[in-house]
Enzyme design. Sequence first.
Site, PDB file in Angstrom:
ATOM      1  N   LEU A   1     -12.942  31.635 -45.788  1.00  0.00           N
ATOM      2  CA  LEU A   1     -11.424  31.571 -44.984  1.00  0.00           C
ATOM      3  C   LEU A   1     -11.729  30.420 -44.270  1.00  0.00           C
ATOM      4  O   LEU A   1     -12.500  30.219 -43.498  1.00  0.00           O
ATOM      5  CB  LEU A   1     -11.385  33.449 -43.756  1.00  0.00           C
ATOM      6  N   ASP A   2     -10.417  30.497 -43.787  1.00  0.00           N
ATOM      7  CA  ASP A   2     -10.152  28.546 -44.022  1.00  0.00           C
ATOM      8  C   ASP A   2     -10.386  29.457 -42.035  1.00  0.00           C
ATOM      9  O   ASP A   2      -9.625  30.462 -41.525  1.00  0.00           O
ATOM     10  CB  ASP A   2      -8.860  28.383 -43.918  1.00  0.00           C
ATOM     11  N   ARG A   3     -10.123  28.580 -41.144  1.00  0.00           N
ATOM     12  CA  ARG A   3     -10.762  28.143 -39.776  1.00  0.00           C
ATOM     13  C   ARG A   3      -9.381  28.966 -38.903  1.00  0.00           C
ATOM     14  O   ARG A   3      -9.826  29.500 -38.476  1.00  0.00           O
ATOM     15  CB  ARG A   3     -10.949  26.572 -39.462  1.00  0.00           C
TER      16      ARG A   3
END
Length: 474
Positions: A235-237
Amino acid sequence: MAVFSHLRRALLGSPAIIPASRRFRTVAAPYHAVQTKNYSTAFTKPEDQKTENRKGKWLTLPPFNITVNGASLGKDIAGRRQLTSEEDASTTTALKWVTRCCPQLPRSLVQKLFRLRQVRRETSEDSNSDQDVQTPGSRIKRVSAKDSMKPGDTIYLPITVQSLPTEKPEYHCNEEEIKFLHDLELYKDSAIIVINKPPGMPVQGGIGIKRSLDELAGTYLRHDFSEPPRLVHRLDRDSSGILVLGRTQLSATVLHSVFREKTFVASNMDLKSEKRILQRKYWALVLGTPRRPQGLITVPLGKVVMDDGRSERITVVENVTTMQSQHAITEYRVLESSTHGLTWLELSPLTGRKHQLRVHCAEVLGTPIVGDYKYGWQAHKKWKQVFSCNHEEKIKVCNKNLLPFGLDLENGSISDKQPNLHLHCKKMVLPDVSSALKRAHGSCSDHDFGDIKSLKFGAPLPPHMQTSWDILCK
C-alpha cells in the site's frame, strides 16, 4: 555499498584459519540451523588439497525434502495448476533452496556465489557433468543455480558468508507504540495477519525512512512464531486500509502466488466467467464525477523516468508497440455524489500494478483522488474549497491526540487547506490459506481447492476520510 565492499573482501580475500575445535558452527539464521563442516578432500585433487585445507570450511544447509510448494499451491487454489507432487519437487532449484534456508543472505550475494561456482551439492545420485570436481566415489559436486533439487540433496556454501553483516537493527518501541501496533490487527491465524494500515506510515524502508511497518511487524507482530511476518502486497505510504502479511515464509509464498494468479487471470481470460478467489475494494474521494456511474477500465500502464532518473511516474500507454507497458484493469462504481463537485467511488483492482488506481482515476476517468498531488496537481489548483473549520480548535484537538510514530490522523480532511490522500482499502476477500496448508500437509496427493472457504475482512475509514464522509454525506 558497504555491504558489497564487505562481500568482495569476504569472497576474494583469504579466510582466516579456523581451529579444529571450532569445526562445527551454527549460523545465526532466523529459520534453520546451518552447520559448517570440513569437506575439503571431496572437492580437491591431491595437488590442490593443501590449499583447499585452508578454505575447506563449508556451511551445511538442511537436506532438501519434498515439502509443500507454496507457488504451486497458490496456483492450485487459483485453479490453474494440474501437476503431480513429483513434478512439484522438480520445480525447486538450488537457488530457491538456498534463499529459502538462508533468508538473511541478500539474493544478489547468493546469485554471485553461484556465478563464481562456489556452491556445492551432495546428492545420492551420480552426475555425469564435466564440471564436477571430486575424488573417486565422491558425491559432492558443483551445482548451478537452475539445477533441480532431489530429496536428500545437501547444499554447501563457503564459510566466508558468515562474515557478512546479516543482522538487521532492531527497532525498540515503547509500550504505547507496541499497543498501537497490536491494535492495528484485524485478524490473525496460523498463516496470515491482517492489519488496518494507518495513512502516513510507510510499508517498506527506503531513503529517509527510519521505521517501516514491515520492519516493525517483524519485531513486534511475531507473537509466538519464530519467523517474522512478511509482506504479501503493498500500500502506498499515504493510503490506508487492509494489508496482509504471511506469518511464515510458506504462507507468504502461497499468497504471493495467489496475487500473481489474480493478475494473470484478469489479463488473459474472460472476467465474467472467472471465479474471483481474491477481491479488493477501495474507497476513494475524487474531484469531479465520472461520466458513467459504473464501468470497467482496461488501460495499459507504463513507467516514465523523470528528473534524470531521480523520480518516476506511471502513465497510460497509448501505443504499446513503442513503449513497455503492463495490462491494468479496474472496476469502479459511484457510491455517493455531492453538490460540491466531489464523488465517492468504490474501486476494485483486478490487476496489481503500481499506482494503478491513482492513474486510472486521474488519467482515464478524469477525476483525480483528493490529496493525490502527484497525479492530480492541476485539478487541485483549480479546485475551490468550500469547507472550513476553526483552525485554533483543530490545533487543540491535535495536541490532545498525538499518536505514536509521529502520525497525525486528525488532520487531512476536505476541511483542511491541503487534504491528505483519500484512498482506503475498505474490503478484502481472501482464500483460507491456513486451511489449504493443513489440507496439503495432510496428504501427498493432489487436492481440489474449489471448495476452499473464503475469509472476508473490512477496515473502518481513517479519521480524515471519515470526517470528509461526514461533511459530504450527513
